[in-house]
Design an enzyme around this catalytic site. Structure first.
Site, mmCIF file in Angstrom:
data_model
loop_
_atom_site.group_PDB
_atom_site.id
_atom_site.type_symbol
_atom_site.label_atom_id
_atom_site.label_comp_id
_atom_site.label_asym_id
_atom_site.label_seq_id
_atom_site.Cartn_x
_atom_site.Cartn_y
_atom_site.Cartn_z
ATOM 1 N N SER A 583 0.817 -1.198 0.000
ATOM 2 C CA SER A 583 0.000 0.000 0.000
ATOM 3 C C SER A 583 0.861 1.261 0.000
ATOM 4 O O SER A 583 1.730 1.425 -0.847
ATOM 5 C CB SER A 583 -0.947 -0.047 1.198
ATOM 6 O OG SER A 583 -1.965 0.880 1.061
ATOM 7 N N ASP A 669 -9.617 -3.024 -6.459
ATOM 8 C CA ASP A 669 -9.056 -2.137 -5.441
ATOM 9 C C ASP A 669 -9.631 -0.731 -5.598
ATOM 10 O O ASP A 669 -9.414 -0.065 -6.604
ATOM 11 C CB ASP A 669 -7.531 -2.101 -5.582
ATOM 12 C CG ASP A 669 -6.843 -1.529 -4.358
ATOM 13 O OD1 ASP A 669 -7.466 -0.710 -3.667
ATOM 14 O OD2 ASP A 669 -5.688 -1.894 -4.110
ATOM 15 N N HIS A 714 -8.327 -4.358 -1.560
ATOM 16 C CA HIS A 714 -7.179 -3.783 -0.881
ATOM 17 C C HIS A 714 -7.037 -4.286 0.549
ATOM 18 O O HIS A 714 -5.928 -4.413 1.069
ATOM 19 C CB HIS A 714 -7.305 -2.258 -0.869
ATOM 20 C CG HIS A 714 -6.033 -1.565 -0.511
ATOM 21 N ND1 HIS A 714 -5.060 -1.276 -1.439
ATOM 22 C CD2 HIS A 714 -5.548 -1.117 0.664
ATOM 23 C CE1 HIS A 714 -4.042 -0.674 -0.852
ATOM 24 N NE2 HIS A 714 -4.316 -0.572 0.430
#
Length: 751
Positions: A583, A669, A714
């Site tokens: 991330s 995502d 995510h």
């Protein structure tokens, strides 16, 4: 509760709005993994920033307010015709689809070379998981004599002192509710235990569905509410909840289960930087409507004795001041950054006069101390702290006004506080863990004033793993903590593979909870290093502030200093070193690859944020405005634009000798645009090829691999998908580091 008072904000409130790290565990079901406890408000003091000065504008509770105000035309900008806009969109979509298809085909061709090693790693990880799985059991929620818990998608009920297999009732399962592929994310039980509210979430979506079950001999579905984030019972039959849309929570509703059922909008947040969350105080006296941005908070109180009355404001939002609320004996206990230094302090004020001018200091943290978690009981407050890499408990007695500090075992790196719904309990339970130590249960007894190690089915704590804590001197002389793990039986550490971990954003600590793959790497002779760089939260709020916005490069300097120190001390060497990030950690990892690629041989990234500038220029994306407090606003500030451009991984790719890179990204995502990852990979490949073709014949070309997952998101993936991802990453690293000596020797012989 796993969602403790809104102090969960300490660990989670930034995370829900941020680009969060995904956890690899099968037993995350009752935890809000997605990192997202936020905090919000009432008679609606909403910031109106339309002018040069921000003023407060009073808005009646429940008002429907516009989400954002955007000018459709920038000064001096010519707006393309609708036909040209549509043509551009169609061309862009075709290009994206072609590129996506090309990458998926490329991965299918490449994956065969890793298949055998991936399968071997998966078998080992499954073996380790089965060995330590009992340590990760689902939390128990105790309500008087009853205990509720979830396992494998089923909700169970047992008596507190009688949990044998024959004495447990199955209430219902997710399959009964038509959600066989979902997991239970959150559970709230009404005070009289007539109703249970649960949220169900699938791995492909960040929005959950709330089911309200009427309990009894045959539980039935009373109500279904889509797109819900948080919810709490105000009374036996009044539920407050927040709705979620496009990663945002800005509305609070109240729904009743009396004879006259109805649902009412209670509060709407106008400022797009803020996220709304609700929490019930431990004594069940108040619900708090919490509104938080990355730097500022506001809280409104709903009196649970009078749930239909309008909420009352605690303290109007003040720029730069974060605060969270608990209640005890007609006093509000306020965890806040108010005052100097701007670190967390515990303060209190009367409920009737809760304004900032009446806040009195109860306890202030020491310098460079991180408050990880906090829970208030009837006569005590317990704080979970990190200082210089070590974990502590501070127990504050409200009766004797004393503070007892307890240093926890040196191997421990993470806390996990267990659910304590009873306000007057005499014992606080929690678990300690590290990347290579499975969770171990402890208890603190308020009566005995001592720490108790719980005797449970025991897998011995790993004894052949050595933990070392180091300090690296960064470019500006700041000392940066590093936590290192290695097998004590390993010799010639400078020849061992090293896996470096980094994050450095949002004030969030590196995830150092137990992972089967980390233990496997230690057993196979790897060295693990966790670099606690600025931008993260390991040394308190100032550590985060010193690594965000115009200080982001400090995190990069910290990372470089950490890796160089590790090599200087004999922990591996560049050709055996790999870097791992997820991330927002992709920003620093990707930046290091541009500035100092010679420090590492390989890198694995999971859902990485690598196109900072382009992302922060697009205000239509769901998180862009909230993220401005972390990265800055390049649209409004030219200096900010130039600064982001100076470190943005995508912007600084150039022809040079890059390490090999393996990236996992997700089609679904919502937080990291896949288009940015695709652009990054294409540009990185071209730069590596340009360098190879422009230098001496025989120069090696790094592997730049993109694995796009069509399932998962995510924050969540299934156990099987997570297992496959981790195994592929480790297979890639093993291949790269195994071949490095041969490849480098061959390249040098061709010069």
């Amino acid at each position: 509760m796993k969602v403790r008072m809104s102090y969960v904000g300490l660990r989670n409130f930034l995370q829900g709005l941020s680009l969060s790290v995904k956890y690899y565990s099968k037993h995350n079901h009752l935890q809000t993994i997605c990192l997202c406890s936020k905090i919000k408000q009432k008679k609606c003091q909403v910031l109106d920033c339309s002018g040069s000065m921000c003023t407060h504008r009073a808005v009646p509770p429940g008002s429907i307010l516009p989400w954002r105000f955007f000018s459709c035309k920038e000064k001096g900008t010519k707006i393309p015709s609708k036909r040209k806009q549509n043509a551009s969109i169609i061309t862009s979509e075709l290009s994206y689809k072609n590129l996506l298809k090309s990458e998926q085909e490329n991965w299918n061709d490449i994956s065969a070379r890793y298949k055998a090693m991936t399968e071997r790693i998966k078998e080992k990880l499954e073996e380790l998981h089965n060995k330590y799985a009992f340590n990760s059991g689902s939390p128990r929620i105790r309500f008087g004599e009853n205990v509720y818990f979830e396992e494998n998608g089923c909700m169970f009920l047992s008596k507190a002192d009688d949990v044998g297999e024959g004495n447990v009732d199955i209430l219902f399962s997710t399959e009964d509710l038509g959600f066989s592929d979902a997991f239970i994310q959150r559970i709230r039980i009404s005070p009289d235990q007539r109703y249970m509210a649960i949220s169900l979430k699938t791995e492909n979506s960040e929005e959950a569905t709330c089911f309200i079950m009427k309990l009894g001999h045959f539980p039935v579905v009373e109500k279904v509410i889509p797109s819900v984030f948080s919810f709490e019972w105000a009374t036996n039959d009044v539920l407050y909840y927040t709705s979620q849309k496009n990663l945002k929570c800005q509305n609070v509703f109240m729904t009743t289960f009396t004879n006259q059922k109805h649902t009412k909008l209670v509060y709407t947040e106008q400022d797009a930087r803020f996220f709304v969350d609700i929490y019930c105080t431990k004594d069940r006296r108040f619900l708090t409507i919490n509104s938080n941005s990355k730097t500022t908070s506001e809280v409104w109180l709903v009196d649970c004795r009078h749930p239909f009355k309008l909420p009352a404001l605690v303290q109007a939002r003040t720029k730069g001041v974060i605060y969270h609320i608990e209640h005890r004996n007609d006093e509000l206990y306020i965890l806040t950054t108010y005052g100097e230094p701007a670190e967390y302090k515990l303060m209190k004020a009367p409920v009737a006069s809760s304004g900032m001018e009446n806040w009195q200091l109860v306890y202030a943290l020491e310098k460079k101390t991180k408050l990880v978690d906090l829970e208030i009981f009837s006569d005590h407050c317990i704080m979970f702290l990190k200082n210089a890499g070590h974990l502590y408990l501070n127990v504050i007695s409200f009766v004797s006004h004393s503070v007892q500090s307890i240093k926890l075992p040196t191997w421990a790196c993470e806390f996990e506080l267990e659910s304590h719904p009873e306000h007057n309990t005499s014992t606080c339970y929690f678990q300690l863990t590290s990347p290579v130590h499975p969770p171990k249960r402890f208890a603190y007894s308020f009566k005995e004033n001592n720490l108790i190690e719980q005797a449970v089915q025991e897998v011995p704590i790993i004894t052949n793993c050595h933990t070392t804590r180091l300090l690296a001197k960064s470019k500006d002389e700041t000392l940066v903590p590093i936590t290192v793990f290695h097998n004590m039986n390993s010799k010639e550490l400078h020849r061992k593979p090293l896996l470096v971990h980094v994050y450095g954003a949002y004030g969030i600590d590196l995830n150092m909870s137990f992972k089967e793959e980390k233990l496997m790497l230690i057993e196979e002779g790897w060295i693990l290093a966790y670099c606690h760089v600025r931008g993260g939260g390991e040394l308190g709020l100032s550590w985060h502030k010193d690594g965000c916005q115009h200080n982001k490069l400090k995190g990069l300097h910290d990372l470089k200093a950490c890796i160089m120190l590790l090599h200087e001390l004999g922990f591996s060497q560049p050709k055996y070193t790999a870097l791992a990030a997820a991330s927002a950690g992709g920003v620093l990892a990707g930046a290091l690859c541009n500035t100092d690629p010679e420090l590492i041989r390989a890198m694995v990234l999971q859902a990485p944020f690598v196109d900072v500038l382009n992302t922060m220029m697009k205000t239509h994306l769901p998180l862009t405005i909230e993220e401005q407090e972390e990265w800055g606003n390049p649209l409004a500030d030219e200096k900010c634009m130039k600064y982001i451009k100076s470190y943005c991984p995508y912007q600084n790719i150039k022809p040079q000798c890059y390490p090999s890179v393996f990236i996992t990204a997700y089609e679904n995502d919502q937080r990291i645009p896949l288009t940015g990852v695709l652009r990054y990979v294409q540009k990185l490949r071209k730069a590596a090829l340009d360098h190879a073709s422009g230098t001496n014949k025989g120069n090696w070309i790094p592997n730049i691999i993109l694995d796009i997952q069509t399932t998962g998101s995510h924050c969540d993936s299934s156990w099987e998908d997570s297992l496959n991802e981790v195994a592929r990453h480790l297979a890639f690293l093993n291949k790269e580091l195994e071949e490095v000596c041969h490849l480098r020797h061959h390249a040098e012989s061709c010069k």
